[in-house]
Design an enzyme around this catalytic site. Sequence first.
Site, short mmCIF file in Angstrom:
data_model
loop_
_atom_site.label_atom_id
_atom_site.label_comp_id
_atom_site.label_asym_id
_atom_site.label_seq_id
_atom_site.Cartn_x
_atom_site.Cartn_y
_atom_site.Cartn_z
N ASP A 47 18.92 -10.07 -40.52
CA ASP A 47 18.69 -10.46 -41.90
C ASP A 47 19.78 -9.79 -42.72
O ASP A 47 19.77 -8.56 -42.86
CB ASP A 47 17.28 -10.01 -42.36
CG ASP A 47 16.93 -10.56 -43.74
OD1 ASP A 47 17.83 -10.63 -44.60
OD2 ASP A 47 15.75 -10.90 -43.96
N ALA A 56 9.80 -22.25 -40.02
CA ALA A 56 10.33 -21.95 -41.36
C ALA A 56 10.71 -23.23 -42.08
O ALA A 56 9.89 -23.81 -42.80
CB ALA A 56 11.51 -20.99 -41.25
N ARG A 57 11.92 -23.71 -41.87
CA ARG A 57 12.38 -24.96 -42.47
C ARG A 57 13.28 -25.68 -41.46
O ARG A 57 14.17 -25.06 -40.87
CB ARG A 57 13.17 -24.70 -43.76
CG ARG A 57 12.31 -24.37 -44.96
CD ARG A 57 11.49 -25.57 -45.44
NE ARG A 57 10.66 -25.28 -46.59
CZ ARG A 57 9.37 -24.91 -46.53
NH1 ARG A 57 8.77 -24.79 -45.37
NH2 ARG A 57 8.69 -24.68 -47.64
N ASP A 116 7.36 -26.45 -36.13
CA ASP A 116 6.39 -26.91 -37.13
C ASP A 116 7.11 -27.63 -38.26
O ASP A 116 6.49 -28.33 -39.06
CB ASP A 116 5.63 -25.69 -37.69
CG ASP A 116 4.53 -26.05 -38.69
OD1 ASP A 116 3.72 -26.94 -38.36
OD2 ASP A 116 4.48 -25.45 -39.77
N GLU A 158 11.03 -34.89 -42.53
CA GLU A 158 9.57 -34.92 -42.39
C GLU A 158 9.03 -36.07 -43.23
O GLU A 158 9.51 -36.24 -44.36
CB GLU A 158 8.97 -33.59 -42.86
CG GLU A 158 9.42 -32.43 -42.01
CD GLU A 158 8.88 -31.06 -42.46
OE1 GLU A 158 8.05 -31.03 -43.38
OE2 GLU A 158 9.30 -30.06 -41.89
N HIS A 214 4.02 -29.55 -39.72
CA HIS A 214 4.15 -28.66 -40.88
C HIS A 214 2.79 -28.13 -41.37
O HIS A 214 2.37 -28.40 -42.50
CB HIS A 214 4.90 -29.37 -42.02
CG HIS A 214 5.53 -28.40 -42.98
ND1 HIS A 214 6.75 -28.60 -43.55
CD2 HIS A 214 5.10 -27.19 -43.47
CE1 HIS A 214 7.04 -27.58 -44.35
NE2 HIS A 214 6.04 -26.72 -44.31
N GLY A 266 1.94 -24.67 -40.67
CA GLY A 266 1.94 -23.21 -40.55
C GLY A 266 1.30 -22.49 -41.72
O GLY A 266 0.61 -21.48 -41.53
#
Length: 343
Positions: A202, A259-260, A284, A289, A309, A311
């Site tokens: 990160d 996440a994305r 996910d 989408e 999606h 989560g």
Amino acid sequence: MTDGNSVRVVAAGDHFVLPSLITRAVEHEVERADVHEVRLGWPLEPFGPVAEVQEASDAEDELIEALAGAQVLVTQMGPVTGKVLAACPDLRLVVVCRGGPVNVNLDAAKDHDVRVCFAPGRNAAATAEFTVGMMLAALRRIPQAHDPLARQGSWEGATYYTYERSGLELEDLPVGLVGYGAVGSRVARVLCAFGARVMVHDPYVHGEIHGLRVTSLDDLLRRSQVITLHARLTPETRGLIGARELGLLPSGAVVVNVARGPLLDEGALCDALESGRLSAAALDTYEREPLPAQSRLPGLADRVVLTPHLGGASRAVAEKAARIAAEEVGRWVRGEPLAHCLT
Ligand SMILES: NC(=O)c1ccc[n+]([C@@H]2O[C@H](COP(=O)([O-])OP(=O)(O)OC[C@H]3O[C@@H](n4cnc5c(N)ncnc54)[C@H](O)[C@@H]3O)[C@@H](O)[C@H]2O)c1
Ligand SMILES: O=C(O)[C@H](O)COP(=O)(O)O
């Protein structure tokens, strides 16, 4: 802040953060006992402001109708457009029960002097738990083993009870987290409890965190048998994991993305799964989408775990979102600084 003794609030409809949850939370927050002075004698009457909450649909025209005379809107998904903001001159505060007020026209809100708040952190625990579930499902091939037994009663234990097909356990497994925010840090905590060797990349987190190795993306990818993505989608992180990055992973690695979708090059992922370089992926979120009909992912059912999606969806999330929104309404009514405000 409202001038009178009551504040009119519209709780706009959604199937997840139910208007009734918002109503209860707002009434509770605005009419909090510690905010009210209570007149001596009987009957006890609240001295402070009272919330009049009306539940409404979030369809544009119905919303405008419901907002007539209202100062506050609490909503989740419904678009708060320039038209809505222009048509509702009494509106002063919009609280969105989401991680960001992405469904509000912020420029129009500024033009109309409307404060816009949101509800960060409401789904971090749900998403972290879901991530670990997806990881375990992919590592132990749980959906693949479940399907034949649950759908056809077909006992295929022997298929998975072989050295090659058996799964990996988290204990002692090197797992790389890309992103160490609200979700990533929770995932790390759970993985550590399993005994995984957790590494973090990160760029906005420096030094050692909770005894975890913090490293560069390339180093993390070379060392991780599992990577799990927890960065926000920004211009910098779009396409962060492409063919080159997947190529750095050890053979047989597993990729998890709750996440994305656009953080990950889905085409490159499918190539790596088809070639057998990667053993599994648990997803996910997707580049597009809902998943388009031509997606290659469902054709890889033996190696993927796919959810639509979900989560961040748990009952507690809906309840927390309503509570966070209501606390913001309470602050506004009392004239206190707003906690999560963008305008
Ligand atoms: N699937 C779902 O339903 C669901 C639910 C909630 C959140 N999410 C997604 O999960 C992700 C994490 O959410 P969060 O609440 O933890 O966000 P957060 O903002 O708390 O954390 C994101 C982290 O990403 C880090 N980051 C930024 N640029 C990076 C980079 N180039 N490489 C690595 N890390 C980078 C940031 O420093 C931050 O620590 C987001 O993408 C969010 O949209 C998905
Ligand atoms: O994927 C997510 O972050 C949540 O499920 C919903 O997103 P939101 O925070 O934008 O509502």
